[in-house]
Design an enzyme around this catalytic site. Structure first.
Site, PDB file in Angstrom:
ATOM      1  N   HIS A  23      -2.076  39.440  58.871  1.00 11.45           N
ATOM      2  CA  HIS A  23      -0.633  39.218  58.947  1.00 11.45           C
ATOM      3  C   HIS A  23      -0.312  38.488  60.255  1.00 11.45           C
ATOM      4  O   HIS A  23      -0.656  38.947  61.349  1.00 11.45           O
ATOM      5  CB  HIS A  23       0.119  40.545  58.892  1.00 11.45           C
ATOM      6  N   ALA A  24       0.347  37.331  60.136  1.00  9.16           N
ATOM      7  CA  ALA A  24       0.600  36.490  61.301  1.00  9.16           C
ATOM      8  C   ALA A  24       1.473  37.216  62.318  1.00  9.16           C
ATOM      9  O   ALA A  24       2.449  37.878  61.968  1.00  9.16           O
ATOM     10  CB  ALA A  24       1.275  35.189  60.869  1.00  9.16           C
ATOM     11  N   HIS A  27       7.357  29.527  63.490  1.00  5.06           N
ATOM     12  CA  HIS A  27       7.965  30.850  63.672  1.00  5.06           C
ATOM     13  C   HIS A  27       7.237  31.626  64.764  1.00  5.06           C
ATOM     14  O   HIS A  27       7.870  32.184  65.682  1.00  5.06           O
ATOM     15  CB  HIS A  27       7.917  31.635  62.358  1.00  5.06           C
ATOM     16  N   GLU A  28       5.909  31.698  64.678  1.00  5.60           N
ATOM     17  CA  GLU A  28       5.158  32.499  65.648  1.00  5.60           C
ATOM     18  C   GLU A  28       5.242  31.906  67.051  1.00  5.60           C
ATOM     19  O   GLU A  28       5.360  32.632  68.041  1.00  5.60           O
ATOM     20  CB  GLU A  28       3.695  32.631  65.210  1.00  5.60           C
ATOM     21  N   HIS A  37       8.204  32.993  69.094  1.00  6.49           N
ATOM     22  CA  HIS A  37       8.027  34.231  69.865  1.00  6.49           C
ATOM     23  C   HIS A  37       7.375  33.919  71.220  1.00  6.49           C
ATOM     24  O   HIS A  37       7.805  34.416  72.265  1.00  6.49           O
ATOM     25  CB  HIS A  37       7.127  35.207  69.111  1.00  6.49           C
ATOM     26  N   GLU A  60      13.068  37.078  66.205  1.00  7.12           N
ATOM     27  CA  GLU A  60      12.585  36.554  64.932  1.00  7.12           C
ATOM     28  C   GLU A  60      13.268  35.248  64.553  1.00  7.12           C
ATOM     29  O   GLU A  60      12.714  34.444  63.796  1.00  7.12           O
ATOM     30  CB  GLU A  60      12.800  37.593  63.822  1.00  7.12           C
ATOM     31  N   HIS A  75       4.678  45.836  56.991  1.00  8.13           N
ATOM     32  CA  HIS A  75       5.609  46.364  57.980  1.00  8.13           C
ATOM     33  C   HIS A  75       5.893  47.861  57.805  1.00  8.13           C
ATOM     34  O   HIS A  75       6.442  48.484  58.711  1.00  8.13           O
ATOM     35  CB  HIS A  75       6.916  45.573  57.925  1.00  8.13           C
ATOM     36  N   TYR A  93      14.440  40.957  60.685  1.00  7.36           N
ATOM     37  CA  TYR A  93      14.237  39.762  59.859  1.00  7.36           C
ATOM     38  C   TYR A  93      15.514  39.401  59.097  1.00  7.36           C
ATOM     39  O   TYR A  93      15.856  38.228  58.961  1.00  7.36           O
ATOM     40  CB  TYR A  93      13.067  39.982  58.896  1.00  7.36           C
TER      41      TYR A  93
END
Length: 618
Positions: free
Chosen positions: A356-357, A386-387, A390, A414, A516, A526
């Site tokens: 999971h990324a 997306h990552e 962060h 997020e 999750h 999210y």
């Protein structure tokens, strides 16, 4: 909004902590009987300030050790790394709970702003708190590590071979055989029943810990992290969902009719809910993989991003480099060399890992990393952005005190990368050479472009709402362990209008098949992020002087917007989120109207297509 306030009398007396501590002489207008009260308040402020400084130092030091243990475990799951992660997690939980309990002796109402805010963060910021009694932290940490590892190592037999989640997800995304889809969908959910009892034990322990910290139940503790009372935050979520729900209902109605035309009445009826395994995603949370089934009968998009990435020889590393390039085009510094040396960008050979990324900040300074089993496709191209959002957020607030090294609220964190990814428009793809000018679609392809985006962005919202709605009821005792699965599907039907492909076994624990849940990652973040990313996008486009439709706007290369964007990120969690939001968007309220505006052309198309249909699923 509930705002953090200070006692007027103490603020007037203590413009700075040093003066509070050094000068306790009553002001001229005070009476002698006031002096002991003032002295007591000043002494408590000094003591609380020293406590907060110690707490931040202890947490920062231990966090570096714990983060490395968790990283080692998720990138190489073994009995040894499981044990090390459990031990590190127990130490961190014990320290955080101990400090939170110690903080209860201080009255935040009389504290200076920073002291009061940090104490509140200490009290509510533990996701899964352990009771302080002997052995409880160790027990809780072992349960959490077991749940995480069970998920990460999950495999099931299909056609005589053991397959993992990556392989199963590929089948769900690409197969159009309803029997195969049903078999793989049900197969993945055989990994989660063993988690159910441990999950229930963990919930009981965490609730005990939350109550010890002064919260009635753990769900209220989670909802206390949004600078407003929990009940106000729950109402805010429903308000935001109400803004977008009509669009989701139209998308559901349209997708159902297309699935019915493809599979027939026996597989997908014309009315009622949609069969979950037909939507191209293991959890039916995003539907873009069935674009071939639901694509509109308008001018098509002239390129396929996955095809382009592969034709041009993109590798996982080049995907990440391209994502980094977007952020540096806005004026951000490049990622450190250690990012490239230490990240897990592809699935390593011969190791069990959590694919999971996720994005990591291991030292609260510059040791940022991502963990992905990256594939060369459009989905992972967006996920990379997306990552990295962060990571660039983490670097922006690295100079904040330890307890402020976080997003303004978790939805901000997020939203950042996804907001940037909204600028992955045809114009942007042409700028970086993935398509040619001749291939760039014109306005007549807008419906097709927006359909692709809506299948991810709009379809996701009720799923995100469902995950934590289910979990809140579990955490506050409304849903008992024996009802876990029934409650899960009741909510999925209510919010999403979907059903499983067949009856579920009595021992099913389908929530546990979503990372999750066993990973204990709150999911409201999210939902909020999918609303806020459009709010950020509209604000950024206005700052850039864009006067076209929102879905065509890209801020790539705009350093002026990047500077204002970075200013918001640098604040971290230091101010209440409405203030931070206002800095960038000009408003203090989360608002889904930008999301609705973005999809207006698609809404018109869906209304036309659904005319005469029996929409809804009651």
């Amino acid at each position: 909004m509930k705002r953090i306030t200070l006692s007027v009398s103490v603020v007037a007396l203590c413009a700075a902590l040093a003066s509070c501590a050094a000068d306790t002489t009553p002001p001229p207008e005070a009476t002698l009987t006031d002096a002991p009260v003032v002295d007591e308040a000043a002494a408590q402020i000094a003591e609380a300030t020293a406590f907060v400084a110690r707490a931040e130092a202890e947490l920062a030091a231990l966090n570096k050790v714990t983060a490395l243990a968790y990283w080692a475990n998720e990138t190489n799951i073994t009995d040894e790394t499981d044990a090390a992660a459990a031990e590190a997690g127990a130490k961190m939980t014990k320290l955080a709970v101990s400090l939170a309990n110690e903080s209860k002796q201080y009255d935040v109402a009389i504290m200076p702003y920073d002291v009061a805010r940090k104490i509140r963060i200490l009290r509510s910021g533990i996701t899964i708190p352990a009771p302080s009694r002997e052995g409880a932290a160790e027990e809780l940490s072992t349960l959490m590590t077991d749940l995480n590892s069970t998920y990460g190592k999950g495999k099931f037999e299909y056609k005589g071979e053991m397959i993992n989640l990556d392989e199963a997800s590929t089948i769900i995304e690409t197969s159009r055989d309803p029997e195969e889809l049903k078999a793989v969908w049900e197969g993945w959910r055989t990994v989660s029943p063993p988690m159910k009892d441990e999950y229930a034990e963990m919930v009981a322990l965490a609730n005990e810990g939350a109550q010890e910290l002064g919260y009635p139940t753990l769900d209220k503790m989670w909802l206390s992290n949004y600078d407003m009372p929990p009940e106000e935050m729950e109402a805010e979520v429903q308000r935001l969902w109400g803004q977008v729900e009509p669009l989701y209902e139209q998308l559901h109605c349209y997708a159902r009719s297309k699935l019915n035309a493809t599979y027939g009445d026996d597989v997908q009826p014309k009315t009622g809910p949609i069969r979950a395994d037909l939507l191209g995603n293991m959890w039916a949370q995003q539907w873009s993989s069935i674009y071939d089934i639901v694509k509109p009968d308008t001018t098509p998009v002239s390129y396929d991003l996955t095809t382009r990435l592969n034709e041009q020889g993109y590798t996982p590393v080049k995907m990440v480099e391209t994502g980094e390039g977007f952020f540096t085009s806005l004026g951000f510094d490049p990622l450190p060399e250690t990012f490239w040396e230490r990240s897990m960008i592809t699935r390593p050979e011969g190791k069990e890992v959590v694919c999971h990324a996720s994005a990591w900040d291991l030292d609260d300074e510059d040791d940022v990393r991502i963990k992905m089993c990256t594939e060369i496709n459009s989905e992972d191209f967006f996920t990379v952005h997306h990552e990295l959002g962060h990571n660039f957020y983490q670097r922006a607030y690295k100079d904040q005190p330890y307890l402020y090294k976080n997003g303004a609220h978790d939805g901000f964190h997020e939203a950042i990368g996804d907001f940037v990814a909204l600028s992955i428009t045809p114009e942007y793809l042409e700028q970086i050479g993935l398509i040619t000018e001749e291939e760039k679609p014109g306005p007549d392809a807008d419906t097709a472009l927006l359909m692709q985006t809506a299948l991810d962005k709009i379809a996701f919202l009720p799923f995100a709402l469902t995950v934590d709605s289910w979990r809140w009821d579990v955490l506050n005792g409304t849903t008992a362990p024996e009802d876990y699965n029934k409650a899960w599907w009741d909510l999925r039907l209510k919010n999403q209008g979907i059903v499983p492909p067949g009856p579920r076994p009595a021992d099913a624990f389908d929530p546990g098949a979503k990372y999750h849940i066993p990973g204990n990652t709150p999911y409201l973040r999210y939902f909020l992020s999918f609303v806020m990313q459009f709010q950020f996008h509209k604000a950024a486009c206005e700052q850039a002087g864009w006067d076209g439709p929102l879905h065509r706007c890209s801020i790539y290369g705009n350093e002026e917007v990047g500077a204002r964007f970075n200013e918001m990120l640098e604040a971290g969690m230091s101010r209440p989120w409405p203030e931070t939001l206002e800095k960038f968007t000009g408003t203090r309220e989360m608002d889904a109207s930008a999301m609705v505006e973005y999809f207006e052309p698609l809404t018109e198309y869906l209304d036309e297509q659904n005319e005469g249909q029996s929409c809804g699923w009651d």
